[in-house]
Design a protein around this motif. Structure first.
Motif, PDB file in Angstrom:
ATOM      1  N   PHE A   1     -35.962 -33.065 -14.000  1.00  0.00           N
ATOM      2  CA  PHE A   1     -34.886 -33.785 -13.480  1.00  0.00           C
ATOM      3  C   PHE A   1     -33.550 -33.861 -14.076  1.00  0.00           C
ATOM      4  N   ASP A   2     -33.479 -34.089 -15.407  1.00  0.00           N
ATOM      5  CA  ASP A   2     -32.115 -34.244 -15.965  1.00  0.00           C
ATOM      6  C   ASP A   2     -31.239 -33.044 -15.841  1.00  0.00           C
TER       7      ASP A   2
ATOM      8  N   GLN B   1     -29.836 -32.860 -12.446  1.00  0.00           N
ATOM      9  CA  GLN B   1     -28.798 -33.733 -12.254  1.00  0.00           C
ATOM     10  C   GLN B   1     -27.585 -33.316 -13.274  1.00  0.00           C
ATOM     11  N   GLU B   2     -27.483 -32.514 -14.100  1.00  0.00           N
ATOM     12  CA  GLU B   2     -26.343 -31.937 -14.613  1.00  0.00           C
ATOM     13  C   GLU B   2     -25.779 -31.003 -13.661  1.00  0.00           C
TER      14      GLU B   2
ATOM     15  N   LYS C   1     -23.734 -31.643 -10.948  1.00  0.00           N
ATOM     16  CA  LYS C   1     -22.231 -32.070 -11.150  1.00  0.00           C
ATOM     17  C   LYS C   1     -21.205 -31.004 -10.924  1.00  0.00           C
TER      18      LYS C   1
ATOM     19  N   CYS D   1     -37.138 -35.765  -8.109  1.00  0.00           N
ATOM     20  CA  CYS D   1     -36.032 -34.707  -7.925  1.00  0.00           C
ATOM     21  C   CYS D   1     -35.646 -34.466  -6.561  1.00  0.00           C
TER      22      CYS D   1
ATOM     23  N   LEU E   1     -33.275 -37.171  -5.721  1.00  0.00           N
ATOM     24  CA  LEU E   1     -31.904 -37.120  -6.119  1.00  0.00           C
ATOM     25  C   LEU E   1     -31.131 -35.777  -5.327  1.00  0.00           C
TER      26      LEU E   1
ATOM     27  N   HIS F   1     -27.742 -36.120  -2.977  1.00  0.00           N
ATOM     28  CA  HIS F   1     -26.613 -35.311  -3.228  1.00  0.00           C
ATOM     29  C   HIS F   1     -26.127 -34.719  -2.039  1.00  0.00           C
TER      30      HIS F   1
END
Length: 191
Positions: free
Chosen positions: A50-51, A54-55, A58, A80, A83, A87
């Motif tokens: 997930f992290d 997320q990066e 960006k 995920c 997320l 997005h």
């Protein structure tokens, strides 16, 4: 060049049209899947969780994503999916899992996945799932009742999803010993 022209250029970028994000904690599988999609003309990004996803979001806006349902640390790919859908609602998201159940399939679709595939699935299966977004009214219905084993399996996976794949907590909620639940999962695991 102003911001609007820059956005128009991005929309016309053919590489962006084939940008695929693979969220998979098994590096060997992710690498193999990524190479297969690259041979088909996709640009592939990889995030093990997930992290990292997320990066990547960006700086990138993929049109396609393949998400493993169960990631390291017993975390869920469902977060995920949520997320990715937040997005870009148009992103084609395919969930892959070795722990298929009706409960997790329903949740994945509710959260924004386009399709849900049980492992093993190959590049052909996944690419076909990207192209098969609409429902199919011609799907053949079965008259066979669901077996007790299937019902048990569905209940176990519904509780696993509720507990974010925490086996100890799922065992407690199911009234099973942790080892008993672990054995059931090993027996039934779809590989």
């Amino acid at each position: 060049m102003n911001e609007e022209e820059n956005l128009l250029d991005q929309d016309d970028d053919p590489e962006r049209d084939r940008l695929l994000l693979i969220i998979e904690d098994d590096d060997a599988f992710a690498r193999t899947l990524g190479r297969s999609f690259e041979r088909r003309g996709y640009t592939v990004l990889h995030a093990p969780g997930f992290d990292e996803a997320q990066e990547l979001l960006k700086e990138h806006s993929p049109n396609y994503a393949v998400v493993d349902l169960k990631l390291k640390g017993n975390s869920s790919g469902l977060a995920c999916v949520q997320l990715l859908h937040a997005h870009d609602e148009e992103m084609q998201i395919v969930v892959l899992t070795g722990f298929a159940s009706i409960g997790t399939a329903v949740e994945a679709i509710k959260l924004g996945a386009s399709q849900y595939l049980a492992k093993p699935s190959n590049t052909d299966d996944i690419e076909a799932a990207f192209g098969h977004v609409a429902g199919n009214t011609e799907l053949e219905l079965t008259n066979r009742a669901t077996s007790i084993k299937t019902l048990e399996w569905e209940r176990i996976h519904a509780v696993l999803a509720e507990t974010d794949f925490n086996i100890s907590e799922a065992a407690r909620r199911l009234g099973l010993h942790r080892r008993t639940l672990a054995r059931k999962l090993e027996k039934q695991r779809v590989k």
